[in-house]
Design an enzyme around this catalytic site. Structure first.
Site, mmCIF file in Angstrom:
data_model
loop_
_atom_site.group_PDB
_atom_site.id
_atom_site.type_symbol
_atom_site.label_atom_id
_atom_site.label_comp_id
_atom_site.label_asym_id
_atom_site.label_seq_id
_atom_site.Cartn_x
_atom_site.Cartn_y
_atom_site.Cartn_z
ATOM 1 N N ARG A 109 0.912 -1.050 -0.018
ATOM 2 C CA ARG A 109 -0.131 0.015 -0.070
ATOM 3 C C ARG A 109 0.928 1.291 -0.086
ATOM 4 O O ARG A 109 1.797 1.440 0.970
ATOM 5 C CB ARG A 109 -0.894 0.162 1.441
ATOM 6 C CG ARG A 109 -1.722 1.291 1.492
ATOM 7 C CD ARG A 109 -2.652 1.149 2.393
ATOM 8 N NE ARG A 109 -3.827 0.549 1.982
ATOM 9 C CZ ARG A 109 -5.077 0.528 2.348
ATOM 10 N NH1 ARG A 109 -5.241 1.088 3.578
ATOM 11 N NH2 ARG A 109 -6.146 -0.276 1.954
ATOM 12 N N HIS A 136 -7.431 0.735 -6.689
ATOM 13 C CA HIS A 136 -7.419 -0.229 -5.453
ATOM 14 C C HIS A 136 -8.051 -1.420 -5.766
ATOM 15 O O HIS A 136 -9.341 -1.690 -5.622
ATOM 16 C CB HIS A 136 -8.179 0.672 -4.251
ATOM 17 C CG HIS A 136 -8.306 0.015 -2.995
ATOM 18 N ND1 HIS A 136 -7.507 -1.265 -2.512
ATOM 19 C CD2 HIS A 136 -8.926 0.185 -1.794
ATOM 20 C CE1 HIS A 136 -7.811 -1.405 -1.160
ATOM 21 N NE2 HIS A 136 -8.494 -0.503 -0.809
ATOM 22 N N GLN A 139 -10.022 -4.032 -3.783
ATOM 23 C CA GLN A 139 -11.387 -3.413 -3.288
ATOM 24 C C GLN A 139 -12.156 -3.571 -4.419
ATOM 25 O O GLN A 139 -13.554 -4.140 -4.182
ATOM 26 C CB GLN A 139 -11.216 -1.835 -3.062
ATOM 27 C CG GLN A 139 -12.445 -1.142 -2.668
ATOM 28 C CD GLN A 139 -12.970 -1.904 -1.321
ATOM 29 O OE1 GLN A 139 -12.303 -1.740 -0.111
ATOM 30 N NE2 GLN A 139 -14.142 -2.469 -1.189
ATOM 31 N N ASP A 230 -17.274 7.033 -1.640
ATOM 32 C CA ASP A 230 -16.014 7.217 -1.223
ATOM 33 C C ASP A 230 -15.697 8.460 -0.370
ATOM 34 O O ASP A 230 -16.530 9.493 -0.828
ATOM 35 C CB ASP A 230 -14.978 6.622 -1.837
ATOM 36 C CG ASP A 230 -13.681 6.180 -1.168
ATOM 37 O OD1 ASP A 230 -13.521 6.212 0.101
ATOM 38 O OD2 ASP A 230 -12.744 5.969 -1.714
ATOM 39 N N CYS A 270 -16.395 1.542 0.180
ATOM 40 C CA CYS A 270 -15.267 0.792 0.595
ATOM 41 C C CYS A 270 -15.053 0.717 1.933
ATOM 42 O O CYS A 270 -14.257 -0.180 2.315
ATOM 43 C CB CYS A 270 -14.152 1.218 -0.208
ATOM 44 S SG CYS A 270 -13.587 2.943 -0.136
ATOM 45 N N ARG A 298 -13.797 -8.795 0.813
ATOM 46 C CA ARG A 298 -12.382 -8.600 0.844
ATOM 47 C C ARG A 298 -11.632 -9.789 0.953
ATOM 48 O O ARG A 298 -10.741 -10.135 0.159
ATOM 49 C CB ARG A 298 -11.961 -7.334 1.454
ATOM 50 C CG ARG A 298 -12.564 -5.880 1.307
ATOM 51 C CD ARG A 298 -11.800 -5.314 0.111
ATOM 52 N NE ARG A 298 -10.313 -5.435 0.063
ATOM 53 C CZ ARG A 298 -9.607 -4.335 0.577
ATOM 54 N NH1 ARG A 298 -10.133 -3.417 1.250
ATOM 55 N NH2 ARG A 298 -8.393 -4.474 0.414
HETATM 56 N N1 NVA Z 1 -10.032 6.624 -1.219
HETATM 57 C C1 NVA Z 1 -9.643 6.143 -0.050
HETATM 58 C C2 NVA Z 1 -9.783 4.634 0.005
HETATM 59 C C3 NVA Z 1 -9.527 4.226 1.404
HETATM 60 C C4 NVA Z 1 -9.463 2.651 1.271
HETATM 61 C C5 NVA Z 1 -8.214 6.508 0.409
HETATM 62 O O1 NVA Z 1 -7.409 6.436 -0.447
HETATM 63 O O2 NVA Z 1 -7.961 7.046 1.344
HETATM 64 N N1 CP Z 2 -11.368 -0.402 2.143
HETATM 65 C C1 CP Z 2 -10.029 -0.254 2.672
HETATM 66 O O1 CP Z 2 -9.088 -0.599 1.976
HETATM 67 O O2 CP Z 2 -9.559 -0.220 3.989
HETATM 68 P P1 CP Z 2 -8.662 -0.078 4.871
HETATM 69 O O3 CP Z 2 -7.814 1.044 4.642
HETATM 70 O O4 CP Z 2 -8.968 -0.129 6.186
HETATM 71 O O5 CP Z 2 -7.629 -1.274 4.651
#
Ligand code: NVA
Ligand code: CP
Length: 311
Positions: A109, A136, A139, A230, A270, A298
């Site tokens: 990540r 992502h 997801q 989101d 998500c 997931r």
């Molecule tokens: N769009 C959000 C998704 C988190 C799972 C982010 O990147 O923070």
């Molecule tokens: N939806 C998602 O990726 O959640 P986290 O940021 O908790 O991993």
């Protein structure tokens, strides 16, 4: 017929054809059914290890990958990027070369998507995107699994609407997944919040489906089967917070907005949600919401992905 996906990376989902994506989804369903029937351990990856590098916080991604690996008979190692030699300047190339001598897969990540491309370029083992600024994909696998569970396999006939930030990583992956499967997605976002040009390029190259942009959220959700949103401020965008909240305010998912969708429409997110910003409690806790099933999926979707791509 899908032969083998072993060794494949998963950075954007465009690594997979429509047929391969459907195969991953069918495998997810079957692993989920077996899990729910009581088969907690299905040893498809005995002795395999997944390294999980996190530059950002996570609840769902970390725990779903970790439990997925253990339930497949393998194990996962959580690595905070700030505690790796990466933080002291070791290169991504050297990190990839080293880790892939120890483990069978790397999940990461990251803030910038190019870091994943570099990891994949220098890794001997499959690299999985656990979220970047642009994509992502894991997801989106869970999202499509949830849509099929709730609305059936005929994705092409559904009206799927994303309301909010059109440049969101979760939307980018959802539009690619739906597009590769031949479906259509409606994006309702303000001007200046459109999908990233690199994602549009991937969409044009890999999707047989289509997308449209409808600025008016009320028009967009008319007759929708699925309404998705989101957060307005993603991880790494904190400095833009004020401007984003101001621009995205008209795109909050409220009861009034959901009432414009079909009677049996579902609401998806998500997570984590910023309640009161992009969605109100009455919707995320209301009759439309499938967000917990979505979060649960997931693990099942990632189990299939891991079992299929890790050698
Ligand atoms: N769009 C959000 C998704 C988190 C799972 C982010 O990147 O923070
Ligand atoms: N939806 C998602 O990726 O959640 P986290 O940021 O908790 O991993």
């Amino acid at each position: 017929m899908v032969t083998s996906l072993k060794g494949r990376h998963c950075l954007t989902l465009t690594e997979f054809s429509r047929e391969e994506l459907l195969f991953i989804l069918e495998t997810s369903f079957s692993l989920k059914q077996r899990y729910l029937a009581g088969e907690r351990i299905i040893p498809l990856l005995p002795g395999r290890h997944l390294a999980m590098i996190f530059e950002k916080p996570s609840t769902r991604t970390r725990v779903s990958f970790e439990t997925a690996m253990r339930e497949l008979g393998g194990d996962a190692i959580y690595l905070s990027a700030s505690e790796l030699q990466l933080a002291r300047g070791e290169s991504i190339e050297d990190t990839a070369r080293t880790l892939s001598r120890y483990v069978d897969g790397i999940m990461a990540r990251v803030y910038e998507h190019w870091k994943l491309e570099k990891l994949a370029q220098y890794s001997r083992v499959p690299v999985i995107n656990g979220l970047s600024d642009l994509h992502h994909p894991c997801q989106a696998l869970a999202d499509v699994l949830t849509i099929i569970e709730k609305k059936g396999r005929d994705i092409e006939s559904l009206k799927i609407v994303f309301v909010g930030d059109g440049g969101d990583n979760v939307l980018h992956s959802l539009m690619l997944a739906i597009g590769i499967l031949g479906g259509k997605i409606t994006i309702s976002s303000p001007p200046g919040y459109d999908p990233h040009p690199s994602v549009l390029k991937l969409f044009n190259e890999h999707a047989s489906g289509s997308f449209e942009i409808e600025r008016d959220p009320y028009k967009a959700v008319e007759n929708a089967d699925v309404v998705y949103t989101d957060v307005w401020v993603s991880m790494g965008q904190e400095r833009e917070r004020e401007r984003r909240i101001r621009d995205l305010e008209p795109y909050r998912v409220t009861v009034n907005l959901m009432n414009r969708a079909k009677k049996d429409a579902i609401f998806m997110h998500c997570l984590p949600a910023k309640r009161g910003e992009e969605v109100v409690d009455e919707v995320i806790d209301g009759k439309w919401s499938v967000v917990w099933d979505q979060a649960e999926n997931r693990k099942h979707a990632q189990k299939a992905l891991l079992a299929l791509i890790i050698p």
